[in-house]
Design a protein around this motif. Structure first.
Motif, PDB file in Angstrom:
ATOM      1  N   TYR A   1      74.477   3.610 -27.493  1.00 53.61           N
ATOM      2  CA  TYR A   1      73.742   2.430 -27.941  1.00 53.61           C
ATOM      3  C   TYR A   1      74.722   1.481 -28.632  1.00 53.61           C
ATOM      4  CZ  TYR A   1      70.596  -0.459 -30.758  1.00 53.61           C
ATOM      5  OH  TYR A   1      69.953  -1.516 -31.355  1.00 53.61           O
ATOM      6  N   ILE A   2      74.628   0.199 -28.310  1.00 51.56           N
ATOM      7  CA  ILE A   2      75.484  -0.820 -28.915  1.00 51.56           C
ATOM      8  C   ILE A   2      74.583  -1.941 -29.422  1.00 51.56           C
ATOM      9  CG2 ILE A   2      77.464  -2.356 -28.588  1.00 51.56           C
ATOM     10  CD1 ILE A   2      78.113  -0.777 -26.026  1.00 51.56           C
ATOM     11  N   ALA A   3      74.846  -2.405 -30.631  1.00 52.37           N
ATOM     12  CA  ALA A   3      74.101  -3.548 -31.177  1.00 52.37           C
ATOM     13  C   ALA A   3      75.070  -4.479 -31.887  1.00 52.37           C
ATOM     14  CB  ALA A   3      73.016  -3.086 -32.145  1.00 52.37           C
ATOM     15  N   ALA A   4      74.992  -5.765 -31.559  1.00 58.57           N
ATOM     16  CA  ALA A   4      75.762  -6.805 -32.243  1.00 58.57           C
ATOM     17  C   ALA A   4      74.756  -7.714 -32.935  1.00 58.57           C
ATOM     18  CB  ALA A   4      76.606  -7.591 -31.248  1.00 58.57           C
ATOM     19  N   LEU A   5      74.885  -7.851 -34.251  1.00 57.21           N
ATOM     20  CA  LEU A   5      73.889  -8.566 -35.035  1.00 57.21           C
ATOM     21  C   LEU A   5      74.527  -9.697 -35.831  1.00 57.21           C
ATOM     22  CD1 LEU A   5      72.064  -5.505 -36.666  1.00 57.21           C
ATOM     23  CD2 LEU A   5      71.561  -6.563 -34.456  1.00 57.21           C
ATOM     24  N   GLU A   6      73.848 -10.837 -35.853  1.00 56.73           N
ATOM     25  CA  GLU A   6      74.153 -11.891 -36.806  1.00 56.73           C
ATOM     26  C   GLU A   6      72.950 -12.001 -37.725  1.00 56.73           C
ATOM     27  OE1 GLU A   6      75.740 -16.503 -37.225  1.00 56.73           O
ATOM     28  OE2 GLU A   6      75.272 -15.690 -35.229  1.00 56.73           O
ATOM     29  N   LEU A   7      73.156 -11.752 -39.025  1.00 57.72           N
ATOM     30  CA  LEU A   7      72.056 -11.691 -39.978  1.00 57.72           C
ATOM     31  C   LEU A   7      71.670 -13.085 -40.443  1.00 57.72           C
ATOM     32  CD1 LEU A   7      70.934  -8.865 -40.594  1.00 57.72           C
ATOM     33  CD2 LEU A   7      73.325  -8.770 -39.931  1.00 57.72           C
ATOM     34  N   SER A   8      71.214 -13.879 -39.476  1.00 59.89           N
ATOM     35  CA  SER A   8      70.751 -15.246 -39.715  1.00 59.89           C
ATOM     36  C   SER A   8      69.234 -15.234 -39.859  1.00 59.89           C
ATOM     37  CB  SER A   8      71.182 -16.135 -38.541  1.00 59.89           C
ATOM     38  OG  SER A   8      70.800 -15.533 -37.303  1.00 59.89           O
TER      39      SER A   8
ATOM     40  N   GLN B   1      71.299  -0.054 -17.206  1.00 60.70           N
ATOM     41  CA  GLN B   1      72.120  -0.945 -18.025  1.00 60.70           C
ATOM     42  C   GLN B   1      73.623  -0.713 -17.820  1.00 60.70           C
ATOM     43  OE1 GLN B   1      70.606  -1.544 -22.115  1.00 60.70           O
ATOM     44  NE2 GLN B   1      68.843  -0.290 -21.529  1.00 60.70           N
ATOM     45  N   LEU B   2      73.951   0.237 -16.950  1.00 62.43           N
ATOM     46  CA  LEU B   2      75.357   0.566 -16.717  1.00 62.43           C
ATOM     47  C   LEU B   2      76.112  -0.596 -16.079  1.00 62.43           C
ATOM     48  CD1 LEU B   2      77.165   3.051 -17.198  1.00 62.43           C
ATOM     49  CD2 LEU B   2      76.766   3.698 -14.817  1.00 62.43           C
ATOM     50  N   SER B   3      75.427  -1.367 -15.246  1.00 60.68           N
ATOM     51  CA  SER B   3      76.086  -2.506 -14.604  1.00 60.68           C
ATOM     52  C   SER B   3      76.476  -3.569 -15.617  1.00 60.68           C
ATOM     53  CB  SER B   3      75.174  -3.107 -13.524  1.00 60.68           C
ATOM     54  OG  SER B   3      73.935  -3.522 -14.081  1.00 60.68           O
TER      55      SER B   3
ATOM     56  N   THR C   1      73.873   2.044 -22.943  1.00 55.82           N
ATOM     57  CA  THR C   1      74.758   2.087 -21.779  1.00 55.82           C
ATOM     58  C   THR C   1      74.143   2.788 -20.583  1.00 55.82           C
ATOM     59  OG1 THR C   1      76.656   2.070 -23.274  1.00 55.82           O
ATOM     60  CG2 THR C   1      77.047   2.770 -21.010  1.00 55.82           C
ATOM     61  N   TYR C   2      73.507   3.924 -20.792  1.00 53.96           N
ATOM     62  CA  TYR C   2      72.967   4.723 -19.689  1.00 53.96           C
ATOM     63  C   TYR C   2      71.483   4.467 -19.446  1.00 53.96           C
ATOM     64  CZ  TYR C   2      72.792   7.314 -24.076  1.00 53.96           C
ATOM     65  OH  TYR C   2      72.662   7.652 -25.405  1.00 53.96           O
TER      66      TYR C   2
END
Length: 584
Positions: free
Chosen positions: A520-527, A552-554, A537-538
């Motif tokens: 699991y990947i998460a990128a957050l901007e706390l705006s 979601q692998l692609s 990923t899988y």
């Protein structure tokens, strides 16, 4: 009540859609709240804290995490990167979940079978977790004597219990077998020889309220509420990195650390004499004793499974301020050093970090290890009289030092590093005073060239060339999905972490397939409102009939993430199905 409700949901699914479950799985039904809690402890205490086979943390368990302050962010909002690395199967699988109740609104990921989010964000804040090197299991070596074991000069009897186990037979009936369990004052006996035994003592088995703590963390609206929940210490391990929309960032070397009289971190990895109460720990350090940072002047915090001392650079936390048994004193080049160095260098290289740059950096597959050894290897190879070694030098000199699908040289360097795994690679070891540039210099150039020749010949025999692209050699595999290989082992210093293993079939055109890494990947901007991109990923399914197995692998193979559907409008615009739940 919450655990029972979670169990009731699984039982209802089994009752209504039992045709989608394998018969092997139905044997555990119906599931109870006690079963759920037992599973939580099984995963945390007996797979993360102590590996059931090796009595140590799984080598495929790791994570990257960043927390970036508004002063260091181009958008003037705090940023958070969540990026656990775990095996792609069994109880290590993540699933995405969005919990919206009258009390809170939280999105994130939980491990399969877990009823609460382990990594999450809400409207105000977010957090992530990384495996830390905390020692939460102690092996005590007992001296056996007539009638029991020696303890403080006396013979103590073992506490013995016999548990009946029901074993289901092929005809549906059950056979009862007895399991005899012996316990010393230290814990359960896990191994016994003629004159000695090993007893295992594990932290946190007396703290069953982890699901409740996770819910309180998810419901928190600010740093004070979040820290109040975290300080309960129901989670016996894992670093926590935190960011919120008030601009706070934090790092906590979280966990239950036993209070010990003496000894270093390395000492407590070994079996401890169990014949004296002087070595028997009975209390934990308080939350206030743990290494923690809030809003450091560096403007960022990072963790890549390294000790607390490199959470910032220059270091703010000093190992000398804490007991020696808290954590290792430095970085280990055989495990995390190169990934840690890569993480710090990417953060240092950015004058300020944008949300987009953070996502791009997440997929960086530059192999930091090459900065420490590759020039020496190329120079030694150029001096060789062997034509294939000279060809290898040319391939490595022209290589981009990355593990992208088109990178030529990655298979050669990967093979060489595998062949050198048992060797003393560096003449200059890691040094805390040169923590980003050491280790360096080949310790034995002759051995290095011998192994380079072996690697080159292996590629030449298989592919008729040694300039092999990484995507030819390695593939991303999940169930029936396959994509070109990208990313590499964190031990080589790739921030995009994929752990590969050799393929089992001889008729395939590639040598490696993915088995663990970025999950699991998460990128957050706390705006306000929060900005979030996520990826599992899988995918979020394992059942063969589901369209979401590996779907979601692609995106992952292209270095992309997707927008999190967090608002009601976003959810309704992408709704595939819905169910109205009513109280019985």
């Amino acid at each position: 009540q919450y655990l029972d409700g979670f169990a009731a949901g699984m039982n209802r699914y089994a009752a209504e859609r039992g045709d989608k479950l394998k018969e092997d799985f139905k044997v555990v039904l119906p599931v109870t709240g006690v079963d759920v809690l037992a599973h939580v402890q099984r995963v945390i205490q007996f797979h993360f804290l102590t590996n059931p086979q090796q009595l140590q943390t799984s080598s495929q368990s790791g994570s990257n995490a960043w927390a970036i302050s508004p002063d260091y962010s181009t958008g003037q909002n705090a940023l958070l990167l969540a990026n656990p690395h775990l095996p792609w199967g069994d109880l290590f699988l993540f699933y995405e979940s969005h919990l919206h109740t009258p009390n809170f609104n939280a999105y994130g990921a939980a491990l399969v079978g877990m009823p609460t989010l382990a990594i999450a964000f809400n409207d105000h804040l977010g957090w992530t977790a990384t495996v830390n090197p905390l020692i939460g299991a102690t092996r005590y070596q007992l001296t056996l004597a007539e009638g029991g074991y020696l303890f403080d000069g006396e013979v103590r009897p073992f506490e013995t219990t016999v548990e009946p186990l029901k074993v289901k037979q092929a005809d549906g009936s059950y056979r009862t077998e007895e399991l005899t369990i012996q316990q010393s004052v230290h814990g359960v006996v896990i191994d016994q020889q003629e004159k000695s035994a090993i007893a295992l003592r594990i932290t946190g088995l007396d703290r069953p309220n982890l699901p409740e703590q996770f819910l309180q963390m998810a419901a928190a609206k600010n740093w004070q509420e979040f820290e109040t929940a975290l300080s309960r210490l129901q989670l016996p391990m894992f670093n926590i990195l935190y960011a919120d929309n008030a601009g706070n960032i934090a790092y906590i070397y979280n966990g239950l650390i036993p209070v010990k009289k003496d000894g270093s971190w390395q000492d407590w990895l070994q079996p401890i004499p169990g014949d004296t109460s002087a070595t028997l720990w009975t209390e934990y350090h308080a939350y206030q004793d743990l290494p923690r940072l809030l809003n450091p002047t560096t403007g960022w915090l990072q963790n890549t499974n390294d000790p607390p001392w490199t959470s910032t650079f220059p270091p703010v936390l000093q190992s000398s301020d804490f007991p020696d048994y808290f954590a290792p004193q430095g970085l280990d080049p055989k495990i995390t050093a190169f990934r840690t160095q890569r993480s710090i260098k990417m953060l240092q290289d950015a004058e300020k970090m944008s949300f987009e740059q953070m996502v791009e950096n997440k997929f960086s597959s530059y192999l930091e290890m090459t900065d420490h050894v590759l020039d020496d290897l190329i120079n030694a190879a150029k001096a060789s009289d062997e034509p294939i070694v000279q060809q290898a030098a040319t391939v490595l000199a022209n290589w981009d030092r990355q593990a992208t699908p088109n990178s030529k040289g990655t298979p050669l360097f990967f093979l060489w590093s595998q062949l050198m795994a048992g060797e003393n690679l560096f003449a200059t070891p890691w040094d805390a005073n040169q923590s980003l540039t050491t280790p360096h210099t080949l310790a034995n150039p002759e051995t290095a060239i011998t192994q380079l020749q072996k690697a080159a010949l292996q590629l030449k025999n298989t592919y008729d060339t040694i300039a092999v692209e990484w995507s030819q050699y390695a593939k991303l595999n999940y169930r029936n999905q396959q994509k070109p290989g990208t990313g590499a082992s964190g031990r080589l210093g790739s921030f995009q972490v994929i752990e590969y293993q050799p393929v089992s079939q001889n008729n395939l055109d590639h040598q490696l397939q993915s088995v663990a890494g970025d999950s699991y990947i998460a990128a957050l901007e706390l705006s306000d409102p929060i900005r979030a991109k996520v990826l599992n990923t899988y995918g979020n399914a394992t059942q063969p009939h589901s369209a979401h197995v590996g779907d979601q692998l692609s995106l992952y193979a292209k270095g992309e993430m997707r927008d999190a559907w967090f608002t009601r409008t976003e959810i309704e615009a992408n709704l595939a199905d819905h169910m109205v739940l009513e109280d019985n």
